[in-house]
Scaffold this motif. Structure first.
Motif, mmCIF file in Angstrom:
data_model
loop_
_atom_site.group_PDB
_atom_site.id
_atom_site.type_symbol
_atom_site.label_atom_id
_atom_site.label_comp_id
_atom_site.label_asym_id
_atom_site.label_seq_id
_atom_site.Cartn_x
_atom_site.Cartn_y
_atom_site.Cartn_z
ATOM 1 N N ALA A 174 0.930 -1.229 -0.067
ATOM 2 C CA ALA A 174 0.026 0.170 0.038
ATOM 3 C C ALA A 174 0.988 1.201 0.050
ATOM 4 O O ALA A 174 2.016 1.104 0.503
ATOM 5 N N ALA A 175 0.311 2.397 -0.516
ATOM 6 C CA ALA A 175 1.093 3.556 -0.549
ATOM 7 C C ALA A 175 1.142 4.124 0.832
ATOM 8 O O ALA A 175 2.155 5.023 0.965
ATOM 9 N N THR A 176 0.053 4.135 1.519
ATOM 10 C CA THR A 176 -0.146 4.653 2.962
ATOM 11 C C THR A 176 0.219 3.543 3.850
ATOM 12 O O THR A 176 -0.729 2.517 3.848
ATOM 13 N N PRO A 177 1.100 3.562 5.140
ATOM 14 C CA PRO A 177 1.182 2.673 5.923
ATOM 15 C C PRO A 177 -0.252 2.495 7.093
ATOM 16 O O PRO A 177 -0.915 3.660 7.042
ATOM 17 N N PRO A 178 -0.490 1.425 7.263
ATOM 18 C CA PRO A 178 -1.582 1.253 8.374
ATOM 19 C C PRO A 178 -1.250 1.993 9.709
ATOM 20 O O PRO A 178 0.031 2.405 9.882
ATOM 21 N N VAL A 179 -2.269 2.749 10.528
ATOM 22 C CA VAL A 179 -2.250 3.355 11.671
ATOM 23 C C VAL A 179 -1.812 2.471 12.798
ATOM 24 O O VAL A 179 -2.201 1.348 12.994
ATOM 25 N N ILE A 180 -0.702 3.066 13.656
ATOM 26 C CA ILE A 180 -0.464 2.347 14.799
ATOM 27 C C ILE A 180 -1.283 2.777 15.862
ATOM 28 O O ILE A 180 -1.323 4.100 16.187
ATOM 29 N N GLY A 181 -1.779 2.145 16.831
ATOM 30 C CA GLY A 181 -2.664 2.488 18.225
ATOM 31 C C GLY A 181 -2.922 1.709 19.240
ATOM 32 O O GLY A 181 -1.920 0.419 19.091
ATOM 33 N N ASP A 182 -3.497 1.910 19.861
ATOM 34 C CA ASP A 182 -3.850 0.974 21.197
ATOM 35 C C ASP A 182 -5.396 0.768 21.156
ATOM 36 O O ASP A 182 -6.214 1.438 20.866
ATOM 37 N N TRP A 183 -5.750 -0.570 21.640
ATOM 38 C CA TRP A 183 -6.934 -0.964 22.056
ATOM 39 C C TRP A 183 -7.147 -0.517 23.733
ATOM 40 O O TRP A 183 -6.469 -1.035 24.433
ATOM 41 N N GLU A 184 -8.143 0.058 23.951
ATOM 42 C CA GLU A 184 -8.546 0.324 25.361
ATOM 43 C C GLU A 184 -9.987 0.230 25.585
ATOM 44 O O GLU A 184 -10.757 0.583 24.631
ATOM 45 N N TRP A 185 -10.289 0.036 26.786
ATOM 46 C CA TRP A 185 -11.450 -0.148 27.344
ATOM 47 C C TRP A 185 -12.178 1.310 27.637
ATOM 48 O O TRP A 185 -11.448 2.245 28.130
ATOM 49 N N HIS A 186 -13.599 1.451 26.965
ATOM 50 C CA HIS A 186 -14.136 2.715 27.219
ATOM 51 C C HIS A 186 -15.399 2.645 27.484
ATOM 52 O O HIS A 186 -16.107 1.514 27.125
ATOM 53 N N MET A 187 -15.928 3.590 28.362
ATOM 54 C CA MET A 187 -17.549 3.235 28.968
ATOM 55 C C MET A 187 -18.344 3.758 27.600
ATOM 56 O O MET A 187 -18.105 5.042 27.224
ATOM 57 N N VAL A 188 -19.198 3.231 27.683
ATOM 58 C CA VAL A 188 -20.169 3.676 26.440
ATOM 59 C C VAL A 188 -21.623 3.378 27.208
ATOM 60 O O VAL A 188 -21.765 2.661 27.918
ATOM 61 N N THR A 189 -22.406 4.590 26.620
ATOM 62 C CA THR A 189 -24.082 4.567 27.091
ATOM 63 C C THR A 189 -24.826 4.660 25.997
ATOM 64 O O THR A 189 -24.649 5.335 25.193
ATOM 65 N N ASP A 190 -25.709 3.801 26.165
ATOM 66 C CA ASP A 190 -26.665 3.724 25.104
ATOM 67 C C ASP A 190 -28.070 3.572 25.870
ATOM 68 O O ASP A 190 -28.253 3.743 27.166
ATOM 69 N N TYR A 191 -28.948 3.124 25.224
ATOM 70 C CA TYR A 191 -30.345 3.035 25.776
ATOM 71 C C TYR A 191 -30.626 2.004 26.677
ATOM 72 O O TYR A 191 -31.132 2.267 27.703
ATOM 73 N N TYR A 192 -29.618 1.262 26.595
ATOM 74 C CA TYR A 192 -29.708 -0.091 27.993
ATOM 75 C C TYR A 192 -28.818 0.353 28.923
ATOM 76 O O TYR A 192 -28.800 -0.493 29.685
ATOM 77 N N GLY A 193 -28.096 1.321 28.700
ATOM 78 C CA GLY A 193 -27.108 1.898 30.090
ATOM 79 C C GLY A 193 -25.890 1.973 29.730
ATOM 80 O O GLY A 193 -25.348 2.050 28.490
ATOM 81 N N SER A 194 -24.911 1.847 30.695
ATOM 82 C CA SER A 194 -23.576 1.938 30.476
ATOM 83 C C SER A 194 -22.817 0.360 30.526
ATOM 84 O O SER A 194 -23.074 -0.472 31.258
ATOM 85 N N TYR A 195 -21.678 0.360 29.462
ATOM 86 C CA TYR A 195 -20.904 -0.855 29.569
ATOM 87 C C TYR A 195 -19.734 -0.578 28.736
ATOM 88 O O TYR A 195 -19.343 0.677 28.437
ATOM 89 N N SER A 196 -18.662 -1.302 28.978
ATOM 90 C CA SER A 196 -17.292 -1.132 28.444
ATOM 91 C C SER A 196 -17.094 -1.834 27.137
ATOM 92 O O SER A 196 -17.661 -2.740 26.821
#
Length: 225
Positions: A174-196
Motif C-alpha cells: 500500500a502507498a499509505t502505511p496502516p495506523v498504529i495505536g492501542d486498544w483501550e476499554w471505554h465506557m459507552v452509554t446507550d439506551y440499555y445503560g453503560s458498558y465497557s
C-alpha cells in the motif's frame, strides 16, 4: 514407464478423523505441499505430522484446528517450513515445529502461539486482513512482516518485544502505511445503560516515532504468495 510422483495435493476432509483413509501411503511419502479443507481433529493432524517430506501446509479452509502438532514435545515436526493458518480459528498453537520459517495469516483477530519454533523468520498477512488486535509481542520472532493493502490498523503492542520495539522489516502493499495505536476499554452509554467496549485509539504519525528507529518500512511492495 517411470512416472514423476505428485508433490502437491489438495484434500477435502468431510468427516474429522478420516484423513488417513483418504491419503495413500505413497502420497504420505512424496507430498511436499498439502492443502486441506474441512474439519480436522487430533488424529488427522498426527497423520500430517508423520508425512516425511511435507514442507508447506495450507490450512486456510480447515476447521476446528487448535494445535498443529498434537504430538508436542514427544515428536517435534522437523520438515514443515511454511503454514497458512486457518481462517475460522481464533487461537492456534504451532509449537514444536522445529523447521517452521514462515506463517500466513488469513483472517482478522487470529491469535497464535509459536513456542519453540526457533526458525521462524517471516509472517505474511493475506489480502483482506484489516487489523492486528491487541496482543503483546505477537510479532516478536519475525524479521520480516508482510502487510496487504487492506491492512488498516495495528496494535502498538504487536510490534513491542521484551527488549523494546522490534528490529524488523515491514513490507506493505500500500502507498499509505496502516495506523498504529492501542486498544483501550471505554465506557459507552446507550439506551440499555453503560458498558465497557474495546475501541482503537489512533495516534498521529506513529511510524515516525523514535521508538521505531530500528523498524524498516517498505511501502507499495507487492506481497509474494
Amino acid at each position: 514407464l517411470p512416472t514423476c510422483p505428485i508433490t502437491h495435493l489438495g484434500i477435502e476432509v468431510k468427516e474429522a478423523g478420516t484423513l488417513n483413509q483418504i491419503i495413500t501411503n505413497e502420497q504420505k511419502n512424496n507430498i511436499t505441499s498439502l492443502t486441506i479443507n474441512g474439519s480436522l481433529n487430533e488424529t488427522d493432524l498426527k497423520v500430517v505430522n508423520l508425512m516425511r517430506n511435507l514442507e508447506k501446509l495450507d490450512l486456510k479452509e480447515a476447521k476446528d484446528v487448535v494445535c498443529i502438532n498434537p504430538y508436542g514435545e514427544l515428536l517435534p515436526n522437523k520438515t514443515i517450513r511454511e503454514i497458512i493458518l486457518p481462517s475460522e480459528c481464533q487461537n492456534v498453537n504451532f509449537s514444536n515445529m522445529l523447521a517452521l520459517e514462515t506463517i500466513g495469516v488469513s483472517t482478522d483477530s487470529l491469535h497464535f502461539s509459536y513456542g519453540n519454533s526457533s526458525m521462524l523468520n517471516s509472517i505474511i498477512y493475506s489480502e483482506g486482513v484489516t487489523v492486528i488486535p491487541k496482543k503483546d509481542n505477537i510479532l516478536e520472532p519475525f524479521d520480516n512482516v508482510f502487510f496487504p493493502s487492506s491492512m488498516l490498523r495495528i496494535s502498538h503492542d504487536a510490534l513491542y518485544t521484551s527488549w523494546g520495539y522490534n528490529n524488523v522489516i515491514v513490507t506493505c502493499n500500500a502507498a499509505t502505511p496502516p495506523v498504529i495505536g492501542d486498544w483501550e476499554w471505554h465506557m459507552v452509554t446507550d439506551y440499555y445503560g453503560s458498558y465497557s467496549k474495546m475501541s482503537f485509539d489512533e495516534p498521529q504519525n506513529e511510524w515516525e516515532n523514535q521508538d521505531f528507529s530500528h523498524t524498516v518500512l517498505l511501502l507499495g511492495h507487492e506481497l509474494f504468495d
